[in-house]
Design a protein around this motif. Structure first.
Motif, short mmCIF file in Angstrom:
data_model
loop_
_atom_site.label_atom_id
_atom_site.label_comp_id
_atom_site.label_asym_id
_atom_site.label_seq_id
_atom_site.Cartn_x
_atom_site.Cartn_y
_atom_site.Cartn_z
N ILE A 22 24.66 -14.09 -2.56
CA ILE A 22 25.74 -14.71 -1.80
C ILE A 22 26.15 -13.85 -0.61
O ILE A 22 26.42 -14.35 0.48
N ALA A 41 25.96 -15.02 3.17
CA ALA A 41 27.18 -15.07 3.98
C ALA A 41 27.01 -14.38 5.32
O ALA A 41 27.68 -14.72 6.29
N SER A 66 37.92 -8.43 -1.92
CA SER A 66 36.70 -8.60 -2.72
C SER A 66 35.97 -7.27 -2.88
O SER A 66 35.43 -6.98 -3.95
N LEU A 105 33.54 -11.90 -6.63
CA LEU A 105 32.65 -12.92 -6.08
C LEU A 105 33.45 -14.14 -5.61
O LEU A 105 33.19 -14.71 -4.55
N LEU A 106 34.44 -14.52 -6.41
CA LEU A 106 35.28 -15.66 -6.06
C LEU A 106 36.04 -15.39 -4.76
O LEU A 106 36.11 -16.24 -3.87
N PHE A 122 35.21 -13.25 -2.44
CA PHE A 122 34.25 -13.17 -1.35
C PHE A 122 33.90 -14.56 -0.85
O PHE A 122 33.85 -14.82 0.36
N GLN A 123 33.68 -15.48 -1.79
CA GLN A 123 33.36 -16.86 -1.42
C GLN A 123 34.53 -17.51 -0.69
O GLN A 123 34.34 -18.25 0.28
N SER A 124 35.74 -17.25 -1.17
CA SER A 124 36.92 -17.82 -0.53
C SER A 124 37.07 -17.31 0.89
O SER A 124 37.38 -18.06 1.81
N LYS A 176 34.68 -16.14 2.80
CA LYS A 176 33.58 -16.67 3.61
C LYS A 176 33.88 -18.10 4.07
O LYS A 176 33.73 -18.43 5.24
N SER A 177 34.33 -18.93 3.16
CA SER A 177 34.58 -20.33 3.50
C SER A 177 35.84 -20.49 4.33
O SER A 177 36.04 -21.51 4.98
#
Length: 229
Positions: free
Chosen positions: A17, A21, A104, A152-153, A155-157, A159-160
């Motif tokens: 991920i 990203a 993150s 990870l959560l 990081f994803q948040s 990124k989006s």
């Protein structure tokens, strides 16, 4: 080996991920984007190094089980392992993450620190045969896994939630699902406290054990308060 596989699976997911990203950064000469790309590459490398270190950690244990190395050889390797792990963890502090990704990175670092603590308890179990050390090691690897998941959560948040790399004031990080995840992890920690300190009837065998449970429970609650968005 089970906990090693679990940790490596989540670390590999993190690496995938992270790389995904930062791919977009590579096509711009903009300085901010280049810094972001460099940060992503360095973070992915740290996570990969942790994964490789853990693979080696358990492969050496297997060599000892199979009689390929002596216990003294294994203990010497473990000393080297702890030193190398600490050096890898120190690299988190040298990263320069964009503001959105700082939380993150802290969680990834916390996961690795907890993983190291688990390894140290595992080493104690191998060295002394202390079964309580193995139990602590197993509990800490689960905690490390949950920190990794939360990192990870986030990081994803982050990124989006990126709107633009040119105007920091327009950055935003969606919090959807994060609160629920923090609460879930906190509840898991509390359940671990119950399993560790309560007997089969859900009671305490001594006043000291009840105090230890209370402290454990409070730590889980404080962790939740500190990490809720």
């Amino acid at each position: 080996m089970k906990k090693n596989k679990i940790q490596n699976i989540i670390i590999l997911a993190v690496i995938t991920i992270i790389i995904g990203a930062i791919i977009g950064y590579n096509y711009s000469v903009d300085q901010t984007k280049q810094k972001g790309f460099q940060f992503g590459v360095e973070l992915a490398q740290i996570q990969e190094d942790v994964s490789q270190l853990q693979t080696k950690f358990y492969s050496e244990k297997n060599k000892w089980d199979e009689g390929d190395i002596t216990k003294e050889d294994l203990q010497k390797y473990y000393e080297k392992h702890v030193k190398e792990f600490k050096e890898i963890i120190s690299r988190y502090d040298k990263l320069t993450p964009p503001e959105l990704f700082k939380s993150s990175v802290e969680l990834f670092k916390l996961s690795s620190q907890t993983q190291l603590e688990s390894d140290e308890e595992y080493i104690k179990w191998i060295t002394t045969g202390d079964e309580s050390a193995r139990i602590r090691s197993d509990a800490q690897i689960q905690e490390a896994y949950e920190y990794e998941n939360l990192g990870l959560l986030e990081f994803q948040s982050a990124k989006s939630g990126i709107k633009t790399y040119d105007e920091p004031e327009k950055f935003s990080a969606p919090q959807s699902g994060l609160t629920q995840k923090v609460i879930q992890i906190s509840e898991n920690m509390k359940n671990e406290c119950d399993s560790q300190f309560k007997n089969g009837l859900g009671e305490f065998d001594s006043d000291q054990i009840e105090i230890d449970w209370f402290n454990c429970f409070n730590e889980a609650e404080n962790w939740k308060i500190e990490h809720l968005p």
